[in-house]
Scaffold this motif. Sequence first.
Motif, PDB file in Angstrom:
ATOM      1  N   CYS A 699       0.852  -1.093  -0.011  1.00 39.26           N
ATOM      2  CA  CYS A 699      -0.098  -0.065  -0.106  1.00 39.26           C
ATOM      3  C   CYS A 699       0.756   1.370  -0.010  1.00 39.26           C
ATOM      4  O   CYS A 699       0.528   2.058  -0.767  1.00 39.26           O
ATOM      5  CB  CYS A 699      -0.867   0.062   1.244  1.00 39.26           C
ATOM      6  SG  CYS A 699      -2.319  -1.123   1.134  1.00 39.26           S
ATOM      7  N   ILE A 700       1.987   1.082   0.787  1.00 38.04           N
ATOM      8  CA  ILE A 700       3.000   2.496   0.908  1.00 38.04           C
ATOM      9  C   ILE A 700       3.626   2.769  -0.491  1.00 38.04           C
ATOM     10  O   ILE A 700       3.668   3.662  -0.835  1.00 38.04           O
ATOM     11  CB  ILE A 700       3.845   2.288   1.923  1.00 38.04           C
ATOM     12  CG1 ILE A 700       3.092   2.317   3.367  1.00 38.04           C
ATOM     13  CG2 ILE A 700       4.843   3.341   1.783  1.00 38.04           C
ATOM     14  CD1 ILE A 700       3.786   2.418   4.548  1.00 38.04           C
ATOM     15  N   LEU A 701       4.059   1.612  -0.936  1.00 40.82           N
ATOM     16  CA  LEU A 701       4.780   1.473  -2.275  1.00 40.82           C
ATOM     17  C   LEU A 701       3.918   1.880  -3.471  1.00 40.82           C
ATOM     18  O   LEU A 701       4.179   2.867  -4.301  1.00 40.82           O
ATOM     19  CB  LEU A 701       5.216   0.190  -2.759  1.00 40.82           C
ATOM     20  CG  LEU A 701       6.456  -0.335  -1.702  1.00 40.82           C
ATOM     21  CD1 LEU A 701       6.746  -1.872  -2.150  1.00 40.82           C
ATOM     22  CD2 LEU A 701       7.557   0.510  -2.262  1.00 40.82           C
ATOM     23  N   VAL A 702       2.495   1.646  -3.481  1.00 42.99           N
ATOM     24  CA  VAL A 702       1.541   2.020  -4.433  1.00 42.99           C
ATOM     25  C   VAL A 702       1.368   3.608  -4.315  1.00 42.99           C
ATOM     26  O   VAL A 702       1.228   4.189  -5.190  1.00 42.99           O
ATOM     27  CB  VAL A 702       0.286   1.187  -4.418  1.00 42.99           C
ATOM     28  CG1 VAL A 702      -0.839   1.808  -5.158  1.00 42.99           C
ATOM     29  CG2 VAL A 702       0.463  -0.339  -4.824  1.00 42.99           C
ATOM     30  N   ALA A 703       1.135   4.126  -3.031  1.00 39.84           N
ATOM     31  CA  ALA A 703       0.815   5.333  -2.767  1.00 39.84           C
ATOM     32  C   ALA A 703       2.003   6.266  -3.064  1.00 39.84           C
ATOM     33  O   ALA A 703       1.786   7.338  -3.700  1.00 39.84           O
ATOM     34  CB  ALA A 703       0.457   5.413  -1.308  1.00 39.84           C
ATOM     35  N   GLY A 704       3.032   5.821  -2.950  1.00 41.46           N
ATOM     36  CA  GLY A 704       4.318   6.597  -3.338  1.00 41.46           C
ATOM     37  C   GLY A 704       4.482   6.666  -4.609  1.00 41.46           C
ATOM     38  O   GLY A 704       4.606   7.846  -5.253  1.00 41.46           O
ATOM     39  N   PHE A 705       4.407   5.640  -5.317  1.00 40.88           N
ATOM     40  CA  PHE A 705       4.452   5.656  -6.940  1.00 40.88           C
ATOM     41  C   PHE A 705       3.464   6.405  -7.432  1.00 40.88           C
ATOM     42  O   PHE A 705       3.522   7.019  -8.605  1.00 40.88           O
ATOM     43  CB  PHE A 705       4.690   4.294  -7.317  1.00 40.88           C
ATOM     44  CG  PHE A 705       5.865   3.581  -7.428  1.00 40.88           C
ATOM     45  CD1 PHE A 705       6.935   4.001  -8.355  1.00 40.88           C
ATOM     46  CD2 PHE A 705       6.365   2.922  -6.455  1.00 40.88           C
ATOM     47  CE1 PHE A 705       8.171   3.642  -8.334  1.00 40.88           C
ATOM     48  CE2 PHE A 705       7.515   2.177  -6.354  1.00 40.88           C
ATOM     49  CZ  PHE A 705       8.626   2.700  -7.570  1.00 40.88           C
ATOM     50  N   LEU A 706       2.265   6.380  -6.879  1.00 45.95           N
ATOM     51  CA  LEU A 706       1.030   7.023  -7.593  1.00 45.95           C
ATOM     52  C   LEU A 706       1.317   8.735  -7.460  1.00 45.95           C
ATOM     53  O   LEU A 706       0.818   9.493  -8.237  1.00 45.95           O
ATOM     54  CB  LEU A 706      -0.332   6.823  -6.661  1.00 45.95           C
ATOM     55  CG  LEU A 706      -0.886   5.660  -7.221  1.00 45.95           C
ATOM     56  CD1 LEU A 706      -2.203   5.408  -6.403  1.00 45.95           C
ATOM     57  CD2 LEU A 706      -1.370   5.479  -8.670  1.00 45.95           C
ATOM     58  N   THR A 707       2.270   9.025  -6.416  1.00 44.94           N
ATOM     59  CA  THR A 707       2.449  10.391  -6.626  1.00 44.94           C
ATOM     60  C   THR A 707       3.125  10.967  -7.854  1.00 44.94           C
ATOM     61  O   THR A 707       3.028  12.088  -8.156  1.00 44.94           O
ATOM     62  CB  THR A 707       3.410  10.839  -5.421  1.00 44.94           C
ATOM     63  OG1 THR A 707       4.617  10.312  -5.635  1.00 44.94           O
ATOM     64  CG2 THR A 707       2.698  10.464  -4.172  1.00 44.94           C
ATOM     65  N   LEU A 708       3.582  10.148  -8.649  1.00 46.77           N
ATOM     66  CA  LEU A 708       4.361  10.303  -9.927  1.00 46.77           C
ATOM     67  C   LEU A 708       3.210  10.620 -10.845  1.00 46.77           C
ATOM     68  O   LEU A 708       3.676  11.130 -12.064  1.00 46.77           O
ATOM     69  CB  LEU A 708       5.368   9.145 -10.353  1.00 46.77           C
ATOM     70  CG  LEU A 708       6.420   8.806  -9.567  1.00 46.77           C
ATOM     71  CD1 LEU A 708       7.208   7.641 -10.075  1.00 46.77           C
ATOM     72  CD2 LEU A 708       7.460   9.800  -8.916  1.00 46.77           C
ATOM     73  N   VAL A 709       2.105  10.272 -10.868  1.00 51.61           N
ATOM     74  CA  VAL A 709       1.152  10.609 -11.773  1.00 51.61           C
ATOM     75  C   VAL A 709       0.942  12.175 -12.014  1.00 51.61           C
ATOM     76  O   VAL A 709       0.361  12.723 -12.555  1.00 51.61           O
ATOM     77  CB  VAL A 709      -0.159   9.918 -11.645  1.00 51.61           C
ATOM     78  CG1 VAL A 709      -0.181   8.437 -11.482  1.00 51.61           C
ATOM     79  CG2 VAL A 709      -0.965  10.470 -10.353  1.00 51.61           C
ATOM     80  N   LEU A 710       1.397  12.919 -10.881  1.00 48.36           N
ATOM     81  CA  LEU A 710       1.418  14.343 -10.663  1.00 48.36           C
ATOM     82  C   LEU A 710       2.443  15.150 -11.784  1.00 48.36           C
ATOM     83  O   LEU A 710       2.277  16.153 -12.163  1.00 48.36           O
ATOM     84  CB  LEU A 710       1.712  14.907  -9.178  1.00 48.36           C
ATOM     85  CG  LEU A 710       0.819  14.450  -8.352  1.00 48.36           C
ATOM     86  CD1 LEU A 710       1.088  14.908  -6.956  1.00 48.36           C
ATOM     87  CD2 LEU A 710      -0.697  14.684  -8.533  1.00 48.36           C
ATOM     88  N   SER A 711       3.061  14.179 -12.566  1.00 50.93           N
ATOM     89  CA  SER A 711       4.145  14.741 -13.242  1.00 50.93           C
ATOM     90  C   SER A 711       3.527  15.012 -14.642  1.00 50.93           C
ATOM     91  O   SER A 711       2.754  14.488 -15.161  1.00 50.93           O
ATOM     92  CB  SER A 711       5.263  13.577 -13.519  1.00 50.93           C
ATOM     93  OG  SER A 711       6.248  13.815 -14.385  1.00 50.93           O
ATOM     94  N   SER A 712       4.196  16.195 -15.302  1.00 52.81           N
ATOM     95  CA  SER A 712       3.797  16.582 -16.511  1.00 52.81           C
ATOM     96  C   SER A 712       4.754  15.732 -17.562  1.00 52.81           C
ATOM     97  O   SER A 712       4.501  16.026 -18.773  1.00 52.81           O
ATOM     98  CB  SER A 712       4.197  18.138 -16.524  1.00 52.81           C
ATOM     99  OG  SER A 712       5.570  18.561 -16.302  1.00 52.81           O
ATOM    100  N   PHE A 713       5.639  14.989 -17.079  1.00 51.16           N
ATOM    101  CA  PHE A 713       6.282  14.160 -18.272  1.00 51.16           C
ATOM    102  C   PHE A 713       5.632  12.788 -18.396  1.00 51.16           C
ATOM    103  O   PHE A 713       5.201  11.928 -17.211  1.00 51.16           O
ATOM    104  CB  PHE A 713       7.773  13.674 -17.643  1.00 51.16           C
ATOM    105  CG  PHE A 713       8.782  15.156 -17.523  1.00 51.16           C
ATOM    106  CD1 PHE A 713       8.935  15.765 -18.667  1.00 51.16           C
ATOM    107  CD2 PHE A 713       9.132  15.394 -16.307  1.00 51.16           C
ATOM    108  CE1 PHE A 713       9.763  16.688 -18.615  1.00 51.16           C
ATOM    109  CE2 PHE A 713       9.962  16.613 -16.362  1.00 51.16           C
ATOM    110  CZ  PHE A 713      10.222  17.274 -17.351  1.00 51.16           C
ATOM    111  N   ASP A 714       5.360  12.598 -19.587  1.00 56.05           N
ATOM    112  CA  ASP A 714       4.536  11.219 -19.870  1.00 56.05           C
ATOM    113  C   ASP A 714       5.149   9.920 -19.264  1.00 56.05           C
ATOM    114  O   ASP A 714       4.494   9.139 -18.719  1.00 56.05           O
ATOM    115  CB  ASP A 714       4.126  11.088 -21.315  1.00 56.05           C
ATOM    116  CG  ASP A 714       3.046  11.871 -21.853  1.00 56.05           C
ATOM    117  OD1 ASP A 714       2.449  12.550 -20.865  1.00 56.05           O
ATOM    118  OD2 ASP A 714       2.617  12.114 -22.935  1.00 56.05           O
TER     119      ASP A 714
END
Length: 751
Positions: A699-714
């Motif tokens: 859950c922590i790993l998923v939540a942490g990696f999901l922060t990367l969806v805020l990126s403007s780089f595809d």
Amino acid sequence: MSHRSSSFLVLAVIGILTALSIFFASRLRFDYNFDNFFPKGDPDLAYYLSYRDKFGNDNDYLLIGLDNGSSIFDQDFLTRVDSLTRFMQRQPHVESVLSPTTVKSPIVEQFGYFEIPYLHVSEPERYTLDSAMIYSSRELVGTLFSEDATAVSLFVQTSDDLSKGASDTLIAAMYQQLEHLKLSRNHVAGKALAQAVFIEKMKIELAVFMSASIVLVIVFLWVAFRTAWGVLVPLVVVLLSVVWSLGVMGLFDKPIDIMTVLLPTIMFVVGMSDVIHIMSRYITEIGQGATKIQALRTTLREVGLATLLTSLTTSVGFLTLLTTSIVPIREFGVFTAISIFLAFILAFTVLPAILLLIKRPNPQRARRIDISWPLLLRRLYGFVLRKPKPILYASMAIVLVSMMGISLIRVDTTLLEDLGDDDPVIKDFQYFEDKFSGVRPFELHLIAGPGKTMNDLEVLQEVNKIETYLYQDYGLNFITSPATVVRTINRALNGGLNNYYTLPESPLGMQQVKRRLDTFNKRSELRSVVTNDQQEGRLAGKMTDVGSVRAAELNDSLELFIDQYINPALLQTRLTGSAVMLDKNNEYVVSNMMQGLLIAFLVVALLVGIIFRSLRMVAISLVPNIIPLLMIGGIMGFLGINMTVSVSIIFTIAFGIAVDDTIHFLGKLKLELQQGKSLPYAIKRTIISAGQAIIITSCILVAGFLTLVLSSFDGTFYVGVFVSLTLLFAVAADLLLLPVLILFFYKPARK
């Protein structure tokens, strides 16, 4: 020495090393170098670099598009364009400026040489004639003047390999002048701008990713442990691992680039995995009445080896990125792998030291924290025992559907593939593709045949054939070459009339042109297309960014045309250029990914083989980790997401992280079996004991990696989405499919 004294000593040493890490981390800088993404070690790259030394870099330029909304033949608008031109010509690091207000038509007459402006900015009464002249000159339309006559562009040639500081200064001065001249409808493209924009985005995103990760991890830690120390202690350990990681990068003078900007976030969430497994087991032991020393000994004995192995497998996942030919990705893999082991060291030194120094947790509270998990996990195991065949059939169906999706994946890249369609930089590039010649560079190396020169008429006629094909069939919208120079001089020798914008028809006419060429041999326009010895030439152009797949098709057709219609005794050619080099990455994407995954599979197989000494268990352990990879591949195919360099690394990263849960599961199962328990009961005890840590860390790993969806780089966005999905699929496979596979196919050795 007492345990308390030992803890203080450990923390003192860690404090000194942390101070050094902070010092080196403070030296870090941000960097984005377009050339680093060329495939290193490729023979075509060496050829391109040699070609670039002769003719200059095809990327060191700025395009400034200025839109008037209506006709460009407006004196006020053209006056402001001219002012901008003069301003840019005076700027440091600007070699030349090609502008609609300064471009001139050369004319050679009996009494001398002179140039006539295409545009008479201060004489609006001549605009009608100017317009007719401009739009009958093919080399101007789509380059300096848009086809619909509503916009103009300036081509600003900058110094080779402009530094970040110089780029920023030039861009800032340009925008300030655009604002001063009230040229608000402007569009800018080019390497200097892309470098400035990418670095600014990286700075912002690093801050956003870390802030979001810290908040999410705090929330999950509180939900998992519901105590202040249960939040603060893991947080301190993981923050130290991030600081050490940045310190190592600073020590080796490795700048933060578009890849390593992910490292702090990845380390924050991946480093938390070791800490959670230690904390979960420690709390369980405390809840059962153990002292701090007893709890730590049991914890380190039971999770130490598994955590070491998971750190190894995760590191291997990142080290497999060394199989790629792209330097930023290789360096990202190396530094992340190093950082993972630093996090492991901190987890097994700092965390035990802190736990020994702080007050022992209340056993009753520890039991309350731990009591709800066994109930949930027993129900989960009950479901596995009741539905083993449906789980197997569902898994097989998922594999079949995923394979269908994978068959739809295309390997294709564009020049700015990492930027989303709504990004201002992409919109500016799109503007130049819609209004002008485009932004994708085209480069063709021309080599005169034996005993010939690039200024021989018969050689130029071969070049002319290629140009005609490129305009009519290939899709180039603008071309400059030795032939365009000769055509320009031939027109100048014939009163500047566009009818004479052709190659000379006779050897005598060519002799006249050659005499003029000899007088121009030191001019930059000539040196950029023909070498001093006249043996080599450059055919350069611009086109829309059609993508690497379509470009490969066009290049194949071009080479076929050259083989059929160009006489190699007169002219030899070779495609090169920055666009070709980036396209070449496509050739390596799939092979590099498969090599990386194969290495990761072999390492995991070796580790599982060492633990269980069973080939059957090796196969069993790989299945629940391969299926999630197939699933994300299938999703990509069904969604039409192209396989690019930045997307391909997802698979090796995801496998390296996802396999951690399998290692923890199998490590605990091995301990249970060694105690003489039956296989079904050992699996039950494994799920109850290791399941909590597996779910929390996932859950922590998923939540942490999901922060990367805020990126403007595809590329970063897709890493966040697909690694998170892989981890979700992997935890489901480990807690549902893996027990079924073990029950059905694994036979423990009898003692």
